[in-house]
Write a protein that holds these residues in place. Structure first.
Motif, PDB file in Angstrom:
ATOM      1  N   THR A  64       0.823  -1.192   0.000  1.00 38.90           N
ATOM      2  CA  THR A  64       0.000   0.000   0.000  1.00 38.90           C
ATOM      3  C   THR A  64       0.864   1.252   0.000  1.00 38.90           C
ATOM      4  O   THR A  64       2.054   1.212   0.353  1.00 38.90           O
ATOM      5  CB  THR A  64      -0.924   0.019   1.226  1.00 38.90           C
ATOM      6  OG1 THR A  64      -0.114   0.118   2.409  1.00 38.90           O
ATOM      7  CG2 THR A  64      -1.778  -1.234   1.292  1.00 38.90           C
ATOM      8  N   SER A  65       0.268   2.368  -0.385  1.00 36.89           N
ATOM      9  CA  SER A  65       1.010   3.632  -0.402  1.00 36.89           C
ATOM     10  C   SER A  65       1.459   4.027   1.005  1.00 36.89           C
ATOM     11  O   SER A  65       2.559   4.538   1.201  1.00 36.89           O
ATOM     12  CB  SER A  65       0.143   4.729  -1.017  1.00 36.89           C
ATOM     13  OG  SER A  65      -1.065   4.879  -0.294  1.00 36.89           O
TER      14      SER A  65
ATOM     15  N   LEU B 138       4.500   2.006   1.903  1.00 36.59           N
ATOM     16  CA  LEU B 138       5.677   2.464   1.179  1.00 36.59           C
ATOM     17  C   LEU B 138       6.205   3.773   1.766  1.00 36.59           C
ATOM     18  O   LEU B 138       7.417   3.952   1.908  1.00 36.59           O
ATOM     19  CB  LEU B 138       5.340   2.638  -0.302  1.00 36.59           C
ATOM     20  CG  LEU B 138       5.119   1.342  -1.093  1.00 36.59           C
ATOM     21  CD1 LEU B 138       4.647   1.656  -2.508  1.00 36.59           C
ATOM     22  CD2 LEU B 138       6.405   0.523  -1.139  1.00 36.59           C
ATOM     23  N   VAL B 139       5.287   4.685   2.112  1.00 38.44           N
ATOM     24  CA  VAL B 139       5.706   5.942   2.722  1.00 38.44           C
ATOM     25  C   VAL B 139       6.359   5.677   4.078  1.00 38.44           C
ATOM     26  O   VAL B 139       7.401   6.243   4.408  1.00 38.44           O
ATOM     27  CB  VAL B 139       4.504   6.895   2.880  1.00 38.44           C
ATOM     28  CG1 VAL B 139       4.891   8.108   3.743  1.00 38.44           C
ATOM     29  CG2 VAL B 139       4.015   7.364   1.522  1.00 38.44           C
TER      30      VAL B 139
ATOM     31  N   SER C 118       2.624   3.938   8.998  1.00 40.80           N
ATOM     32  CA  SER C 118       2.307   2.769   8.166  1.00 40.80           C
ATOM     33  C   SER C 118       1.298   1.851   8.834  1.00 40.80           C
ATOM     34  O   SER C 118       0.456   1.245   8.168  1.00 40.80           O
ATOM     35  CB  SER C 118       3.584   1.986   7.853  1.00 40.80           C
ATOM     36  OG  SER C 118       4.155   1.470   9.044  1.00 40.80           O
TER      37      SER C 118
ATOM     38  N   ARG D  67      -3.047   2.245   7.982  1.00 39.65           N
ATOM     39  CA  ARG D  67      -3.554   1.022   7.356  1.00 39.65           C
ATOM     40  C   ARG D  67      -4.637   0.373   8.194  1.00 39.65           C
ATOM     41  O   ARG D  67      -5.558  -0.249   7.670  1.00 39.65           O
ATOM     42  CB  ARG D  67      -2.410   0.024   7.166  1.00 39.65           C
ATOM     43  CG  ARG D  67      -2.826  -1.261   6.482  1.00 39.65           C
ATOM     44  CD  ARG D  67      -1.604  -2.147   6.258  1.00 39.65           C
ATOM     45  NE  ARG D  67      -1.000  -2.532   7.506  1.00 39.65           N
ATOM     46  CZ  ARG D  67      -1.403  -3.576   8.219  1.00 39.65           C
ATOM     47  NH1 ARG D  67      -2.421  -4.306   7.832  1.00 39.65           N
ATOM     48  NH2 ARG D  67      -0.795  -3.883   9.348  1.00 39.65           N
TER      49      ARG D  67
END
Length: 293
Positions: free
Chosen positions: A117-118, A121-122, A278, A282
């Protein structure tokens, strides 16, 4: 204590204090690992037998083999890591070692069908940037040395350990932790015999820290670790795992009076905020489900 996130974080804090405990034991690095795995595996074996545990994993041979491979990989990663400690120091070795979670996250979509997921990744980007701020200068000045090779090899074996432990999903809890430590001890014992012969039996001056290291940091820490990671996603295990080197940095500053530079403080903030972002970002859409993945 049944929350897998709590178990995992607590185990990471125990592992983060390993450097403090090891500093109290004036033996070679291989002997320190030998004694911690010996005491830890014996304690877990006694606990397993006294609690009426049964070796259920042998009925799932493929998963049993996966668990043994995972334990062997853990032992090999410790061998490489402690060699890296002695060659290039704890900071650079830790940076190399914790590139392992990057490998796990990179291959998790292929092996476990986990989506990158973005937010993840961030968060991962923030964590890696933080690790560079904490330890990157030493890596840039040292180049590729034998010690760095050992550190990177420990990262590869870390990734192997996580992957095979996730595959051995029918081997759980105390039985899983027991296999991990038994195999780790077997590998470390063989390496110690090959490297320097029989380990020293004169440990009377360090008996208390050795016992604490073996029983608390290793036995209890490994039980909590392996009892939790099979209930968490591979990405969660990898990203939250950076709390271990961060806590090691903090513990070293508090108990060993090692100074934190401005860049290291910034790196610590990036690691914490990246891991928190993260996970929290999520988890919000998953709150109604009521359990970890």
């Amino acid at each position: 204590m049944n929350n897998p996130y709590f178990k995992y974080v607590f185990s990471l804090l125990l592992f983060g204090s390993n450097g403090i405990m090891a500093s109290l034991i004036l033996l070679s690095s291989y002997e320190v690992v030998f004694w911690r795995t010996l005491i830890g595996s014996l304690f877990l074996l006694a606990l397993f037998l006294m609690s009426g545990g049964k070796f259920k994993a042998i009925h799932h041979k493929k998963h049993w083999v996966y668990a043994l491979i995972s334990g062997a990989a853990l032992g090999i990663s410790w061998i490489f890591l402690f060699e890296a400690y002695s060659e290039i120091g704890v900071s650079i070795a830790s940076l190399a070692y914790y590139s392992g979670p990057v490998l796990v996250i990179a291959i998790s979509p292929l092996l476990f069908n986990e989506r990158l997921t973005s937010a993840r990744l961030v968060g991962l980007g923030s964590v890696m940037l933080g690790m560079l701020f904490v330890n990157g200068l030493g890596l840039l000045t040292s180049g590729l040395t034998w010690g760095l090779f050992c550190g990177l090899s420990s990262a590869v074996m870390y990734a192997v350990m996580i992957v095979f432990n996730k595959k051995a999903f029918k081997v759980t809890g105390l039985e899983n932790a027991l296999y991990q430590l038994l195999m780790s001890f077997a590998i470390v014992a063989l390496y110690t015999l090959f490297r320097q012969g029989a380990p020293s039996l004169d440990v009377s001056n360090y008996i208390l820290p050795i016992l604490i290291f073996g029983l608390v940091n290793t036995a209890i820490g490994c039980y909590l670790y392996f009892a939790s990671i099979d209930q968490l996603s591979t990405g969660s295990v990898s990203i939250i795992g950076y709390l271990e080197p961060l806590s090691a940095l903090v513990f070293s500053a508090v108990f060993l009076h090692e100074q934190l530079t401005g860049l290291q403080v910034i790196g610590a903030v990036l690691i914490l905020s990246g891991a928190a972002f993260s996970e929290l970002y999520r988890e919000k859409p998953r709150a109604p489900v009521g359990h970890a993945v």
